[in-house]
Design an enzyme around this catalytic site. Structure first.
Site, short mmCIF file in Angstrom:
data_model
loop_
_atom_site.label_atom_id
_atom_site.label_comp_id
_atom_site.label_asym_id
_atom_site.label_seq_id
_atom_site.Cartn_x
_atom_site.Cartn_y
_atom_site.Cartn_z
N PHE A 121 -72.65 70.00 25.68
CA PHE A 121 -71.80 69.02 25.01
C PHE A 121 -71.79 67.71 25.78
O PHE A 121 -71.74 67.68 27.01
CB PHE A 121 -70.35 69.52 24.94
CG PHE A 121 -70.17 70.80 24.17
CD1 PHE A 121 -69.94 70.79 22.81
CD2 PHE A 121 -70.21 72.02 24.83
CE1 PHE A 121 -69.76 71.96 22.11
CE2 PHE A 121 -70.04 73.21 24.14
CZ PHE A 121 -69.82 73.18 22.78
N ASP A 122 -71.83 66.61 25.04
CA ASP A 122 -71.38 65.33 25.58
C ASP A 122 -69.84 65.41 25.62
O ASP A 122 -69.24 66.18 24.87
CB ASP A 122 -71.84 64.20 24.66
CG ASP A 122 -71.23 62.87 25.04
OD1 ASP A 122 -71.35 62.48 26.21
OD2 ASP A 122 -70.61 62.23 24.17
N LYS A 123 -69.24 64.65 26.51
CA LYS A 123 -67.77 64.73 26.63
C LYS A 123 -67.07 63.79 25.66
O LYS A 123 -66.34 64.20 24.76
CB LYS A 123 -67.31 64.43 28.06
CG LYS A 123 -65.79 64.51 28.24
CD LYS A 123 -65.38 64.22 29.67
CE LYS A 123 -65.52 62.75 30.03
NZ LYS A 123 -64.55 61.88 29.30
N THR A 124 -67.29 62.48 25.85
CA THR A 124 -66.52 61.47 25.12
C THR A 124 -66.92 61.43 23.65
O THR A 124 -68.09 61.26 23.32
CB THR A 124 -66.73 60.09 25.76
OG1 THR A 124 -66.39 60.16 27.14
CG2 THR A 124 -65.86 59.05 25.07
N VAL A 156 -74.65 68.85 21.56
CA VAL A 156 -73.66 68.26 20.67
C VAL A 156 -73.26 66.89 21.22
O VAL A 156 -72.80 66.79 22.36
CB VAL A 156 -72.41 69.15 20.54
CG1 VAL A 156 -71.48 68.61 19.46
CG2 VAL A 156 -72.79 70.58 20.23
#
Length: 619
Positions: free
Chosen positions: A310-313, A507
């Site tokens: 996953f990307d965070k932001t 994602v």
């Protein structure tokens, strides 16, 4: 003529659909069997034309393709005058090819859109010290460039003079603009939101970070396009077997009708229809539940994923900084809040905007004097009071006394990944605000569902600092967390995991995520993300509803299981029919086609079950 027919393949599919509707309407609505027969026969002839051409072209290079299987099935249906089956088979096959073609077109357009985001010009310093606008190709390493408010940074470089805030979302994915001053590094494709800076070019053109993003996307797209669909691999062995068997039967028994019977019985429409029905029904279910699945290959690969990165932001978090915690150390909370809003309204800093948005419409005071402390905050004179708003370093510089309780609160909020804003009035600290990009609601439970469905590893990669990323990882129970990751770092990490044999889904939602979205076996984009991320991805979660991710993953597993069931039914029917030809006296072409029709109905009904698919209830 062959080229013309293939170019008009989509139009032919549309005309075939209309003829099929006309045929069945004539037969069942008006009992006009003659018109129905001619309509379905014409639909079959039109539909099989491009398929037969593709089969012929494949045979020329010694490849027995699925197109040949369909051509033979249609020819066999014509022999026994079963125009309904031939018309439906050809239309479904052409429609599947249309969906695949659309996906490829969108993927290619993603690279074009990404390229268009790159800066096209720059303000370059001339020999006399003035600046003039030049094409980006005329910029070389060592040139001094001027970047004004609202403009894109044209190259990777270092700030020589000036100050400002740059939105680096296209590179790091982080929504909070970053303050830049002398000796700060800047990246091509980022946007200067306020201020004016002069930079020294260090990397230009394809060598910039943004240029490498484009290159990574192109490389990943090229490698992904080489895979073949499952049904093509199956037909590679199945179709020659049926052909050889029919020829052998003719050579042994010299019975042309028997050979044709073998050929017809061995090429069931159920095999051709089974996979498209499962795909179309599954994709339809996804669309109704806010999930866009881009084709059968995506479904197959997604169902095998064991690691989701996953990307965070904007993915795990909402994407905009907001006030998460507020602590007052005074009884006059309203007056302190009014002083704070009065000062923060004068600032363009994203933390100031978050505070103003949180406190809303309250009474404010006239600002008599302000002094900006670079990298620290603001010192202002408001209604005769000295107001200091900023970080802990500014408070210490202003010799503001911090109580033990406040120190404990500061440490706690920092551990939770907050950016801190403190306010003092006349030398006394009166409030503490914790501001962070907050986790999306219910994300933790959705991640747990993914684990229950078979995902073994949940990883977060972010351009944010490691401390903040660790906080999010602990909060959500992720297995790995890495901060300070540029796009090339994320891509390198995904490659390393793939070398370990993992099947990766990534994602994300930003331009900076597009290389990773393209490189992973499955790229999943949030619907509110950039157009490039959406087009580069294989799966889109519309409306950025994270709860749709477990549904999408479970759905692909159900679709794959359904496809296997349909293939088993189709092949099982063929085995029974072929065995009956030799082991019984009652089997003939008519009975065989009746069984075929029944098997087609069974696989269609089995595929349609996917329209009602819902994720099983949580344990």
């Amino acid at each position: 003529m062959q080229k013309f027919i293939l170019e008009k393949k989509n139009n032919i599919a549309g005309v075939s659909a209309l003829l099929i509707i006309l045929g069945f309407t004539s037969e069942f609505g008006f009992h006009n069997e003659s018109l129905a027969m001619w309509s379905l026969a014409l639909a079959s002839v039109l539909g099989v034309a491009p398929i037969a051409i593709q089969a012929y072209q494949a045979l020329r290079v010694k490849v027995v393709s699925i197109d040949l299987l369909v051509t033979i099935a249609v020819a066999g249906a014509f022999v026994i005058r079963n125009f309904e089956e031939s018309a439906i088979v050809t239309f479904l096959f052409l429609f599947g090819a249309f969906l695949e073609q659309r996906t490829l077109q969108k993927t290619r357009s993603a690279i074009k859109e990404l390229t268009e985001l790159a800066p096209e010009s720059a303000w370059k310093q001339r020999e006399d010290g003035t600046f003039g606008e030049v094409a980006i190709d005329e910029v070389t390493v060592g040139d001094i460039l001027l970047v004004k408010t609202g403009a894109k940074v044209p190259v990777d470089g270092m700030v020589q003079s000036g100050e400002g805030y740059i939105n680096e979302a296209s590179i790091t994915g982080e929504a909070v603009p970053v303050g830049k001053h002398k000796d700060s590094r800047v990246f091509a494709g980022t946007i200067l939101e306020n201020g004016t800076i002069q930079i020294i070019a260090e990397r230009v053109g394809e060598d910039t970070t943004f240029g490498r993003i484009i290159e990574l996307v192109e490389e990943a797209q090229d490698s992904k396009s080489e895979t073949q669909r499952f049904i093509d691999k199956f037909s590679l062995y199945y179709t020659p077997f049926v052909l050889i068997l029919s020829v052998v039967v003719w050579l042994i028994f010299r019975d042309m009708e028997l050979a044709i019977t073998i050929l017809v019985l061995g090429c069931p429409g159920a095999l051709v229809i089974g996979v498209p029905v499962s795909n179309v029904a599954g994709i339809g279910n996804g669309a109704r539940h806010g999930v866009l699945l881009k084709g059968s290959e995506v479904i197959h690969d997604f169902s095998k994923v064991d690691t989701i990165v996953f990307d965070k932001t904007g993915t795990l978090t909402i994407g905009n900084p907001s006030v998460a915690d507020t602590i007052y150390y005074t009884a006059e909370e309203e007056k302190t809040a009014a002083y704070l809003v009065s000062v923060e309204q004068e600032s363009d800093h994203p933390l100031a905007k978050a505070i103003v948005e949180k406190l809303g419409e309250i009474g404010t005071y006239k600002i008599e004097k302000t002094d900006v402390a670079r990298g620290g905050g603001i010192v202002a004179l408001v209604d005769g009071h000295r107001i200091v708003v900023g970080n802990l370093a500014l408070m210490e510089e202003e010799q503001i006394e911090i109580s033990d309780q406040a120190h404990q609160d500061i440490a706690r909020l920092e551990q939770q990944g907050n950016s801190l804003v403190l306010i003092s009035v006349d030398g006394e600290m009166q409030a503490l605000f914790g501001i962070r990009d907050q986790v999306r609601p219910n994300v933790k439970s959705h991640l747990q569902r993914l684990k229950e469905l078979g995902v073994k590893h949940l990883v977060v990669l972010s351009g944010d600092n490691q401390g903040t990323v660790d906080v999010v990882a602990r909060q959500l129970g992720l297995t790995e967390a890495y901060g300070h990751m540029l796009p090339e770092d994320k891509a390198a990490y995904i490659k390393r995991l793939q070398k370990e044999g993992r099947i990766i889904a990534f994602v994300g939602d930003g331009v900076n995520d597009s290389p990773s979205l393209a490189l992973a076996q499955i790229g999943i984009a949030m619907g509110s993300g950039t157009d490039v991320a959406i087009e580069t991805s294989d799966v889109v979660l519309m409306n950025s509803d994270f709860s749709r991710l477990p549904h999408a993953f479970g759905l692909t597993k159900a679709i794959l299981a359904n496809m296997r069931q349909n293939i088993a039914i189709a092949v099982g029917v063929v085995v029974v029919l072929l065995a009956s030809v030799f082991l019984s006296e009652w089997m003939n072409m008519s009975i065989g086609m009746l069984v075929h029709e029944a098997s087609i109905l069974v696989v269609i009904l089995n595929g349609m079950r996917l329209l009602r698919y819902r994720l099983p209830k949580e344990r």
